[in-house]
Scaffold this active site. Sequence first.
Site, PDB file in Angstrom:
ATOM      1  N   GLY A 207       0.830  -1.201   0.000  1.00  0.00           N
ATOM      2  CA  GLY A 207       0.000   0.000   0.000  1.00  0.00           C
ATOM      3  C   GLY A 207       0.859   1.243   0.000  1.00  0.00           C
ATOM      4  CG  ASN A 208      -0.428   4.654  -1.422  1.00  0.00           C
ATOM      5  OD1 ASN A 208      -1.220   5.290  -0.736  1.00  0.00           O
ATOM      6  ND2 ASN A 208      -0.751   4.170  -2.630  1.00  0.00           N
ATOM      7  NE  ARG A 209       5.327   6.682   4.460  1.00  0.00           N
ATOM      8  CZ  ARG A 209       5.577   6.130   5.651  1.00  0.00           C
ATOM      9  NH1 ARG A 209       4.685   6.260   6.622  1.00  0.00           N
ATOM     10  NH2 ARG A 209       6.673   5.453   5.868  1.00  0.00           N
ATOM     11  CB  ALA A 274      -2.093   7.419  -3.722  1.00  0.00           C
TER      12      ALA A 274
END
Length: 397
Positions: A207-209, A274
């Site tokens: 995943g990402n932030r 994102a």
Amino acid sequence: MTLIGERILLGVSGGIAAYKAPDLVRRLRDAGAEVRVVLTDGAQAFVGPLTFQAVAHTRVHTELLDSEAEAGMGHIELARWATRVVIAPASANCLARLAHGFANDLLSTLCLATQAPITVCPAMNHIMWQAPATKHNLAQLEQRGIRILGPIDGPLAEGESGPGRLMEPLDIVQALSINKAGALAGKTLLITAGPTHEPIDPVRFIGNRSSGRMGYAIATAAAQQGATVTLISGPTALSTPHGVERINVSTALEMHDAVMQHIKGKAIFIAAAAVADYRIATPAAQKIKKSTAQTSLTLIPNPDIVAEAAALPNRPYIVGFAAETEAVIDNARAKRERKGLDMIAANQVGPGLGFDTEDNCLHILSEHAERTLGPAPKPSLANELLLLIADAVNEQH
């Protein structure tokens, strides 16, 4: 923001956040609303009626059976007077009473007696907010069409921090203000927001932030500007903006399919999500056990959603986002041209920047103009960005 012509009945329940309610009264009046205030016994333990009377410029109501009201039925008079009922703060006890239909004080009784839409703004300890009983009560209220605003994450009165803080008065007023003559009135928007989660095995993912705050702020602002908004959201803890249709997805492939299904006929597509560039080629069917041996993962590219959308015939006006750690403007300019986007909003990310923050700074690039918005809170940036988009779309026609 405008609430001109609205008659807002503000209910204030017990809790330390009641100290913010007089400021909310003032801001509602500044936006053009006529305001009357109802205080519970708990609310009066924190803020007295005289304070509200001074800012509302009208009598404050506290008693269910009011000998000074017409026929002694003050709750019926107030219920019929209001075009909206707003409860801020709404304590855990208040939510429970509304969910179960109690009617033994003025506020709960008029909520049963009114046909006006009801909005509640919860505020409580974060553990109380996350309790199963509170979640059940909220689900009951939402099923009945009661709108929930907040709470937000932040410092709490008891010295702890977490979800449970009352939304700021100005943000409540913004959420209540829907401008049907706004810059995007009559427009249909498709917006993506949040991260995607690409499974490694049943318990792990890439995943990402991204918190989703920017995309949700854009969806909120677009609805307030009169647009019809469909929001395709990756995993996030954020509440659905009022008046927005939300479609939940998890992976990039799911987001791709949802965009392609809903983009037809939209005037504007804003790709704020994102999206993970890669996914695991073959996710494990069972949890991968830890060992001392080295391991590797084979990654394959995900679909380029925004580029594919830009290649569609009769496509909408398309706005992409670029999160960059270096050469922000140069990289964003190249991305816009490479993918055939009408506009791109770029921001620098990294420790304390962009992701998972309240504020942001956006560099807006289109074919004929470049400008910078912010630094500013994300809701403010969302409004400014949408005004630029509305101007650009109008120029095309």
